[in-house]
Design a protein around this motif. Structure first.
Motif, short mmCIF file in Angstrom:
data_model
loop_
_atom_site.label_atom_id
_atom_site.label_comp_id
_atom_site.label_asym_id
_atom_site.label_seq_id
_atom_site.Cartn_x
_atom_site.Cartn_y
_atom_site.Cartn_z
N SER A 78 -1.28 25.42 1.58
CA SER A 78 -1.00 23.98 1.58
C SER A 78 -0.96 23.46 3.01
O SER A 78 -1.02 24.21 3.98
N ASP A 79 -0.79 22.16 3.10
CA ASP A 79 -0.76 21.47 4.38
C ASP A 79 0.52 21.75 5.16
O ASP A 79 0.66 21.35 6.28
N GLY A 80 1.47 22.38 4.58
CA GLY A 80 2.72 22.67 5.27
C GLY A 80 3.86 22.93 4.31
O GLY A 80 4.79 23.66 4.61
N PHE A 81 3.81 22.31 3.15
CA PHE A 81 4.83 22.49 2.13
C PHE A 81 4.13 22.65 0.78
O PHE A 81 3.03 22.16 0.57
N PRO A 82 4.78 23.32 -0.17
CA PRO A 82 4.11 23.61 -1.43
C PRO A 82 3.90 22.40 -2.33
O PRO A 82 3.07 22.44 -3.22
N MET A 83 4.64 21.32 -2.10
CA MET A 83 4.47 20.12 -2.92
C MET A 83 4.34 18.89 -2.05
O MET A 83 4.95 18.81 -0.98
N LEU A 84 3.54 17.94 -2.52
CA LEU A 84 3.40 16.65 -1.87
C LEU A 84 3.58 15.59 -2.95
O LEU A 84 2.78 15.50 -3.88
N LEU A 85 4.64 14.82 -2.84
CA LEU A 85 4.97 13.80 -3.82
C LEU A 85 4.36 12.47 -3.39
O LEU A 85 4.48 12.08 -2.23
N VAL A 86 3.70 11.81 -4.31
CA VAL A 86 3.21 10.46 -4.09
C VAL A 86 3.72 9.57 -5.21
O VAL A 86 4.02 10.04 -6.31
N ASN A 87 3.84 8.30 -4.92
CA ASN A 87 4.37 7.33 -5.87
C ASN A 87 3.24 6.38 -6.26
O ASN A 87 2.66 5.71 -5.40
N GLN A 88 2.93 6.31 -7.54
CA GLN A 88 1.84 5.45 -8.00
C GLN A 88 2.07 4.00 -7.62
O GLN A 88 1.14 3.29 -7.25
N ALA A 89 3.33 3.54 -7.65
CA ALA A 89 3.62 2.16 -7.27
C ALA A 89 3.29 1.91 -5.80
O ALA A 89 2.86 0.81 -5.43
N SER A 90 3.48 2.91 -4.96
CA SER A 90 3.12 2.76 -3.54
C SER A 90 1.61 2.67 -3.36
O SER A 90 1.12 1.86 -2.57
N ILE A 91 0.88 3.48 -4.11
CA ILE A 91 -0.59 3.40 -4.06
C ILE A 91 -1.04 2.03 -4.54
O ILE A 91 -1.91 1.40 -3.94
N ASP A 92 -0.44 1.55 -5.62
CA ASP A 92 -0.78 0.22 -6.13
C ASP A 92 -0.47 -0.87 -5.10
O ASP A 92 -1.24 -1.82 -4.94
N ALA A 93 0.65 -0.72 -4.37
CA ALA A 93 1.01 -1.71 -3.34
C ALA A 93 0.03 -1.68 -2.18
O ALA A 93 -0.31 -2.74 -1.63
N VAL A 94 -0.42 -0.49 -1.79
CA VAL A 94 -1.43 -0.39 -0.73
C VAL A 94 -2.71 -1.10 -1.18
O VAL A 94 -3.32 -1.85 -0.41
N ASN A 95 -3.11 -0.88 -2.42
CA ASN A 95 -4.31 -1.56 -2.95
C ASN A 95 -4.11 -3.07 -2.97
O ASN A 95 -5.02 -3.83 -2.61
N ALA A 96 -2.94 -3.54 -3.39
CA ALA A 96 -2.68 -4.98 -3.42
C ALA A 96 -2.72 -5.56 -2.01
O ALA A 96 -3.27 -6.64 -1.78
N GLY A 97 -2.17 -4.83 -1.03
CA GLY A 97 -2.21 -5.29 0.35
C GLY A 97 -3.63 -5.36 0.89
O GLY A 97 -3.98 -6.29 1.61
N ALA A 98 -4.44 -4.37 0.55
CA ALA A 98 -5.84 -4.37 0.99
C ALA A 98 -6.59 -5.56 0.39
O ALA A 98 -7.37 -6.21 1.08
N ARG A 99 -6.33 -5.83 -0.89
CA ARG A 99 -6.99 -6.98 -1.53
C ARG A 99 -6.52 -8.30 -0.93
O ARG A 99 -7.30 -9.24 -0.80
N ALA A 100 -5.25 -8.38 -0.52
CA ALA A 100 -4.74 -9.60 0.11
C ALA A 100 -5.40 -9.84 1.47
O ALA A 100 -5.66 -10.98 1.84
N LEU A 101 -5.69 -8.77 2.19
CA LEU A 101 -6.35 -8.89 3.49
C LEU A 101 -7.83 -9.20 3.34
O LEU A 101 -8.44 -9.83 4.20
N ASP A 102 -8.44 -8.71 2.26
CA ASP A 102 -9.87 -8.90 2.05
C ASP A 102 -10.12 -9.22 0.58
O ASP A 102 -10.59 -8.38 -0.19
N PRO A 103 -9.81 -10.46 0.15
CA PRO A 103 -9.96 -10.81 -1.26
C PRO A 103 -11.40 -10.81 -1.76
O PRO A 103 -11.65 -10.86 -2.95
N THR A 104 -12.36 -10.72 -0.85
CA THR A 104 -13.76 -10.77 -1.27
C THR A 104 -14.33 -9.40 -1.61
O THR A 104 -15.47 -9.30 -2.04
#
Length: 170
Positions: A78-104
């Protein structure tokens, strides 16, 4: 002998078919080997320290960093630890932020780019940044040692293995 970050040790080659498939998948004219961890579950390791219960005296064991978490534990490739936790809501927020910066035409960022092997689906965006522990399947508590430092890996398309600057995340 294999090098994985700062660790050097023994792994097992998984064979010619995997080597050919992986080399063809990366399609950069190079030949690659695919290996797997050779520790417990792979083949027997060497002697263990008598007092600590953590197998550190062989060529197949890799320890997590002593700088994070309440104790060291073993990990594999692994990259350093056996588990890497991600939050789907955080991924969704990153996508929403990207769309807000570039709505086209901001592309949707595939959550697989963040390499999580534990995905939380019932928490507010970025809540994981403040957690010290998490409970999996309502019964197993895990320690969250530190947030994952971002690197260029999220810029790699998980479908092709190619670097993709249209999703520059690092």
């Amino acid at each position: 002998d294999i090098e994985c970050w700062e660790w050097h040790g023994m792994c097992l080659d998984v064979g010619a078919d995997a080597r050919a498939w992986f080399s063809a998948f990366l399609d950069d004219g190079k030949q690659y080997s695919c290996v797997r961890w050779a520790g417990r579950g792979g083949f027997p390791g060497g002697a263990q320290d008598a007092d600590d219960g953590v197998d550190v005296d062989d060529a197949v064991t890799r320890l997590t960093s002593e700088d994070y978490g309440s104790r060291r534990t073993t990990t594999t490739l692994s990259d350093g630890f056996p588990m890497l936790l991600v939050n789907q809501a955080s991924i969704d927020a990153v996508n929403a932020g990207a769309r807000a910066l570039d709505p086209t035409g901001a592309p949707n960022i595939d959550g697989r780019r963040f390499r999580g092997n534990v995905v939380v689906s019932d928490a507010p965006a970025f809540a994981e940044d403040l957690w010290a522990t998490a409970r999996i399947a309502h019964k197993t508590d895990i320690e969250l040692c530190k947030p994952c430092s971002r690197c260029s890996i999220p810029n790699i398309d998980p479908n092709t293995g190619k670097f993709d600057v249209s999703h520059a995340l690092a």
